[in-house]
Enzyme design. Structure first.
Site, PDB file in Angstrom:
ATOM      1  N   PHE A 193       0.815  -1.220   0.000  1.00  0.00           N
ATOM      2  CA  PHE A 193       0.000   0.000   0.000  1.00  0.00           C
ATOM      3  C   PHE A 193       0.846   1.266   0.000  1.00  0.00           C
ATOM      4  O   PHE A 193       0.385   2.339  -0.414  1.00  0.00           O
ATOM      5  CB  PHE A 193      -0.968  -0.003   1.187  1.00  0.00           C
ATOM      6  CG  PHE A 193      -0.403   0.456   2.497  1.00  0.00           C
ATOM      7  CD1 PHE A 193      -0.633   1.737   2.967  1.00  0.00           C
ATOM      8  CD2 PHE A 193       0.337  -0.407   3.300  1.00  0.00           C
ATOM      9  CE1 PHE A 193      -0.132   2.165   4.189  1.00  0.00           C
ATOM     10  CE2 PHE A 193       0.837   0.000   4.518  1.00  0.00           C
ATOM     11  CZ  PHE A 193       0.609   1.285   4.975  1.00  0.00           C
ATOM     12  N   LYS A 194       2.101   1.164   0.416  1.00  0.00           N
ATOM     13  CA  LYS A 194       2.955   2.353   0.454  1.00  0.00           C
ATOM     14  C   LYS A 194       3.154   2.947  -0.941  1.00  0.00           C
ATOM     15  O   LYS A 194       3.473   4.133  -1.077  1.00  0.00           O
ATOM     16  CB  LYS A 194       4.303   2.000   1.074  1.00  0.00           C
ATOM     17  CG  LYS A 194       4.228   1.344   2.458  1.00  0.00           C
ATOM     18  CD  LYS A 194       3.624   2.241   3.499  1.00  0.00           C
ATOM     19  CE  LYS A 194       3.433   1.547   4.836  1.00  0.00           C
ATOM     20  NZ  LYS A 194       4.652   1.312   5.576  1.00  0.00           N
ATOM     21  N   ASP A 195       2.966   2.133  -1.979  1.00  0.00           N
ATOM     22  CA  ASP A 195       3.116   2.645  -3.346  1.00  0.00           C
ATOM     23  C   ASP A 195       2.132   3.767  -3.647  1.00  0.00           C
ATOM     24  O   ASP A 195       2.435   4.666  -4.447  1.00  0.00           O
ATOM     25  CB  ASP A 195       2.900   1.528  -4.374  1.00  0.00           C
ATOM     26  CG  ASP A 195       4.045   0.536  -4.410  1.00  0.00           C
ATOM     27  OD1 ASP A 195       5.196   0.936  -4.175  1.00  0.00           O
ATOM     28  OD2 ASP A 195       3.780  -0.655  -4.686  1.00  0.00           O
ATOM     29  N   LEU A 209       4.000   6.636  -2.146  1.00  0.00           N
ATOM     30  CA  LEU A 209       5.408   6.817  -2.486  1.00  0.00           C
ATOM     31  C   LEU A 209       5.694   6.821  -3.978  1.00  0.00           C
ATOM     32  O   LEU A 209       6.828   7.070  -4.390  1.00  0.00           O
ATOM     33  CB  LEU A 209       6.248   5.767  -1.763  1.00  0.00           C
ATOM     34  CG  LEU A 209       6.415   6.112  -0.279  1.00  0.00           C
ATOM     35  CD1 LEU A 209       6.879   4.911   0.528  1.00  0.00           C
ATOM     36  CD2 LEU A 209       7.384   7.272  -0.106  1.00  0.00           C
ATOM     37  N   THR A 246       7.607   0.375   3.551  1.00  0.00           N
ATOM     38  CA  THR A 246       7.942   1.755   3.222  1.00  0.00           C
ATOM     39  C   THR A 246       9.299   1.850   2.546  1.00  0.00           C
ATOM     40  O   THR A 246       9.483   2.601   1.583  1.00  0.00           O
ATOM     41  CB  THR A 246       7.927   2.642   4.482  1.00  0.00           C
ATOM     42  OG1 THR A 246       6.586   2.785   4.935  1.00  0.00           O
ATOM     43  CG2 THR A 246       8.496   4.029   4.201  1.00  0.00           C
TER      44      THR A 246
END
Length: 496
Positions: free
Chosen positions: A111-113, A116, A146
């Site tokens: 989900f950090k994509d 980020l 992350t």
């Protein structure tokens, strides 16, 4: 809109300044001094847009000093061509009430994509406005996802260097390989002897170290962050909760009146905080269900009002949640206390000094109105993966399974069967050994043997970013003590 610090609200910053700095001078976190409201007409427009269009509309509300052209550049750069079918956050219905929001269709399968892929565009655009040509040094502490997402987002981005620290024994083999094989001329990765909280505390300390800041300034550099302490990480996360509501509305217009619950597996509190911010803007979220693993410091806090990190730390099969210091809770406390920066400063000082604080009865009550907290251990997590696959034919990873388990606890405790969105934060293939063990007794002899076996056992496709890692070259093998992080940074930047 200005941005103010959770520990000194008299400080004012523009959006570009807040994003470029990452953290305030005294260690506080930047938050908007007011939140925009979305009207029924706004939601009608949002429903007609694709994800890029929704992102542009939400970002425009928070980026007060970005032009429309800059916002268009950032949103398209982040979300066009980077996600499966250009759908970064699709909803998958398990039944007529339960929806899984899959946030792992990007380049690192986590989900950090969603944040980020966007942050490098936001940060470089911000830097041009406020940093007078200085190179930006991105410091990252990661519990797994992350780090890779930040490395992938910032690799070879002009005017930046990125240095990532992760706990040597606190990430999955796949997460470790993703980071240690990262390509790019401006990247550095180092494991530390310790846990995520050690890494995060070390990065925060370095951020506020006067000597280090002066050394960077002498070399025409300055620090920023890609962790969720940076507002440029949180703003993109608000987008997918707004988008989920739009998708629910398109399926059932009654969602407008009935609302929906949100379940988030979280350790650092950023992902669920973004859902709360969406609620503040008018998204009809009823209950925010906070799901923890065996490191249940947030569950205890929500239920008792006492935050105590002085407890046993568990290394679990959901390592991205193996956290005892939840940084973004500071923003929530600032909001609930009525922007009382003195109270927040005192609480954070107590946490730093003694590892514990206790909030007032009023804050505890306000948290209880908004949030419901639950947790489960590894055995329950694996059992939930098995049961979810058998019942729905849906394969979830170890973090999403924590959320499903806690959601089931919530329904059993309250009887509330409101339509629900469960945030699915990673592909099951990032944790193939654990996920396979939940549905099969088969043993394998390598990480990628587990990946292939999981695909065969479940008839699901291996994501290409995972498959491509099998023959990746390991570039980074560094391990340092948590007291040596400053030296690692100096060496990476070639400054002393």
């Amino acid at each position: 809109m200005n941005y103010i610090s959770t520990r000194n609200k008299s400080l004012k910053a523009t959006a570009a300044e807040a994003i470029a700095k990452g953290i305030s001078e005294e260690g506080g976190l930047f938050v908007p001094d007011s939140f925009p409201s979305l009207s029924e007409a706004d939601f009608k427009e949002l429903c007609s847009l694709d994800y890029v269009g929704r992102a542009k509309k939400i970002l425009r509300l928070f980026l007060n000093d970005f032009t429309d052209e800059e916002i268009d550049y950032c949103a398209k750069g982040a979300y066009v061509g980077s996600f499966d079918e250009d759908k970064p956050a699709p909803l998958v219905a398990l039944d007529d009430k339960i929806n899984i929001m899959e946030l792992w269709h990007g380049p690192t399968c986590a989900f950090k994509d969603l944040a980020l892929q966007l942050l490098p565009y936001l940060l470089t655009t911000s830097a041009k406005k406020v940093q007078n040509g200085k190179k930006t040094v991105i410091l990252v502490a990661t519990s797994g996802d992350t780090g890779k997402a930040a490395l992938e987002g910032f690799k070879d981005v002009e005017g930046t260097e990125i240095i990532v620290f992760y706990p040597s024994d606190g990430v999955s083999p796949m997460q470790k390989l993703q980071m240690d094989s990262q390509k790019g001329e401006n990247v550095c990765v180092c494991a530390i002897k310790g846990n995520f909280d050690d890494a995060q505390t070390g990065v925060k300390r370095i951020f506020t170290d006067k000597a280090m800041k002066e050394l960077l300034a002498d070399n025409n550099m300055l620090f920023s962050s890609a962790n969720s302490i940076n507002w440029g990480r949180l703003a993109p996360q608000i987008i997918y909760y707004v988008s989920a509501y739009c998708d629910l509305l398109k399926k059932d217009s009654a969602t407008r009146e009935n609302g929906f619950n949100v379940v988030v597996p979280t350790g650092n509190f950023g992902n669920i905080l973004a859902a709360y911010y969406a609620k503040k803007m008018g998204v009809p979220v009823k209950k925010l269900i906070c799901a923890s693993n065996a490191n249940n410091v947030l569950t205890d806090f929500i239920n008792t009002g006492k935050y105590d990190r002085n407890r046993e730390f568990f290394t679990t099969c959901s390592p991205s949640m193996d956290i005892l210091i939840s940084s973004n809770l500071e923003r929530m406390l600032f909001e609930i206390s009525g922007n009382d920066d003195k109270t927040v400063s005192a609480l954070q000082e107590s946490l730093s000094k003694d590892g514990v604080y206790e909030v007032s009865a009023e804050i505890k009550s306000a948290m209880g109105e908004l949030f419901w907290g639950g947790c489960c251990d590894d055995s329950e997590t694996l059992k939930t993966i098995n049961e979810t696959f058998k019942k729905y034919g849906y394969l979830c990873d170890t973090h999403t399974a924590v959320a499903v388990n806690v959601y089931n606890q919530y329904v059993a405790a309250t009887g509330d069967n409101t339509t629900t969105v469960i945030a699915s934060t990673a592909s099951p293939y990032k944790f193939a050994k654990s996920v396979l063990s939940a549905i099969s007794d088969k043993e394998e002899n390598s990480e990628f043997s587990y990946v292939r076996a999981l695909s065969e056992a479940t008839n699901t496709k291996i994501p290409s970013p995972i498959a491509e890692l099998e023959n990746a070259e390991v570039r980074f093998k560094n391990v340092c003590d948590k007291t040596e992080m400053t030296q690692v940074i100096k060496k990476a930047l070639k400054i002393d």
